[in-house]
Motif scaffolding. Structure first.
Motif, short mmCIF file in Angstrom:
data_model
loop_
_atom_site.label_atom_id
_atom_site.label_comp_id
_atom_site.label_asym_id
_atom_site.label_seq_id
_atom_site.Cartn_x
_atom_site.Cartn_y
_atom_site.Cartn_z
N GLY A 1 -6.83 8.23 4.97
CA GLY A 1 -6.71 6.90 4.40
C GLY A 1 -7.68 5.91 4.99
O GLY A 1 -8.67 6.28 5.62
N ARG A 2 -7.37 4.66 4.80
CA ARG A 2 -8.25 3.59 5.27
C ARG A 2 -8.06 3.36 6.77
O ARG A 2 -6.98 3.55 7.29
CB ARG A 2 -7.92 2.29 4.53
N HIS A 3 -9.10 2.89 7.37
CA HIS A 3 -9.02 2.50 8.78
C HIS A 3 -9.05 0.98 8.82
O HIS A 3 -10.11 0.36 8.81
CB HIS A 3 -10.20 3.09 9.57
N GLU A 4 -7.87 0.39 8.79
CA GLU A 4 -7.76 -1.06 8.77
C GLU A 4 -6.61 -1.50 9.65
O GLU A 4 -5.62 -0.77 9.83
CB GLU A 4 -7.59 -1.58 7.34
N THR A 5 -6.74 -2.67 10.19
CA THR A 5 -5.66 -3.24 11.01
C THR A 5 -4.51 -3.66 10.09
O THR A 5 -4.71 -3.79 8.88
CB THR A 5 -6.17 -4.48 11.78
N SER B 1 1.37 11.69 -3.43
CA SER B 1 1.54 10.91 -2.20
C SER B 1 1.44 11.79 -0.96
O SER B 1 1.98 12.88 -0.90
CB SER B 1 2.87 10.19 -2.22
N SER B 2 0.78 11.24 0.04
CA SER B 2 0.69 11.93 1.33
C SER B 2 1.71 11.35 2.31
O SER B 2 1.64 11.61 3.49
CB SER B 2 -0.72 11.80 1.90
N GLY B 3 2.57 10.48 1.77
CA GLY B 3 3.55 9.84 2.63
C GLY B 3 3.09 8.47 3.10
O GLY B 3 3.85 7.73 3.68
N ASP B 4 1.80 8.16 2.87
CA ASP B 4 1.28 6.84 3.24
C ASP B 4 1.62 5.85 2.15
O ASP B 4 1.65 6.19 0.98
CB ASP B 4 -0.24 6.88 3.40
N GLN B 5 1.84 4.62 2.55
CA GLN B 5 2.03 3.55 1.57
C GLN B 5 0.78 2.70 1.59
O GLN B 5 0.36 2.25 2.64
CB GLN B 5 3.27 2.73 1.89
N GLY B 6 0.22 2.46 0.39
CA GLY B 6 -1.06 1.79 0.33
C GLY B 6 -0.98 0.38 0.06
O GLY B 6 -1.85 -0.35 -0.08
#
Length: 167
Positions: free
Chosen positions: A12-16, A162-167
C-alpha cells in the motif's frame, strides 16, 4: 497492468496518518460534490411540486408520500452538507483522522437517505403516472438495482480484492 493478486499482496501507500487523513478528506469531498448536485436538483424539484395545480388533486396517500419524500430529501441534504460543516467546525483542532471518519459516516448516511428519497419519489411519480398494481414491483426492482450498484457490488469487490487494509 497490475494483477488483482499483486494488489492484494502490495504493502500500500507509505503515508503518515495525517497524510492519509488529508488524502481521504479530499476523496470524500469529491464524492460529496458529485452526489450533492443531484440531491440539490431533486430536492429543488420536490419543493416546487406543492405549488403546481396537480398537487391539489392528489389523494391523502399521495400527499403523505410527498411529505415523506420532502422530509427525506431535506434529511439527505442535511447529512451531505453536514460533512462539510463538520470539517469546518472541527478544523484546526488536530482531529483530521476523526473528522474524516465522522464525515464519512455522515456521507454514507446521506447515501442511504438518498436511496430512501429516490424510492419515495419514484413511488409517488409512478402511482400518479401509472395507476397500476405493478407500481410496487417496479419500485422494488429499481431499489434492488440501486442496492446492487451502491452496496452489493462495492461489498463484493472489497471482499474479493481486499488485503485487509482500509484505504
Amino acid at each position: 497492468m497490475e494483477s488483482p493478486d499483486a494488489r492484494r499482496t502490495s504493502r500500500g501507500r507509505h503515508e503518515t496518518p495525517e497524510e492519509r487523513a488529508d488524502r481521504r478528506w479530499v476523496e470524500l469531498l469529491q464524492e460529496v460534490r458529485v452526489i450533492q448536485i443531484g440531491v440539490q436538483i431533486l430536492f429543488g424539484f420536490l419543493l416546487t411540486v406543492v405549488f403546481t395545480p396537480r398537487f391539489a388533486t392528489l389523494g391523502a396517500t399521495d400527499r403523505t408520500i410527498y411529505v415523506v419524500t420532502v422530509l427525506l430529501g431535506a434529511a439527505t441534504t442535511g447529512a451531505l452538507i453536514g460533512t462539510v460543516t463538520f470539517h469546518r467546525l472541527v478544523a484546526g483542532h488536530r482531529l483530521k483522522p476523526e473528522t474524516v471518519t465522522w464525515a464519512s459516516r455522515l456521507a454514507l448516511t446521506g447515501i442511504v437517505l438518498l436511496l430512501l428519497t429516490v424510492t419515495s419519489a419514484l413511488l409517488l411519480i409512478l402511482r400518479i403516472a401509472l395507476d397500476s398494481r405493478a407500481v410496487p414491483w417496479l419500485v422494488a426492482g429499481v431499489v434492488a438495482w440501486f442496492m446492487v450498484c451502491w452496496f452489493a457490488l462495492p461489498a463484493w469487490v472489497l471482499h474479493r480484492y481486499s488485503s485487509g487494509d482500509q484505504g
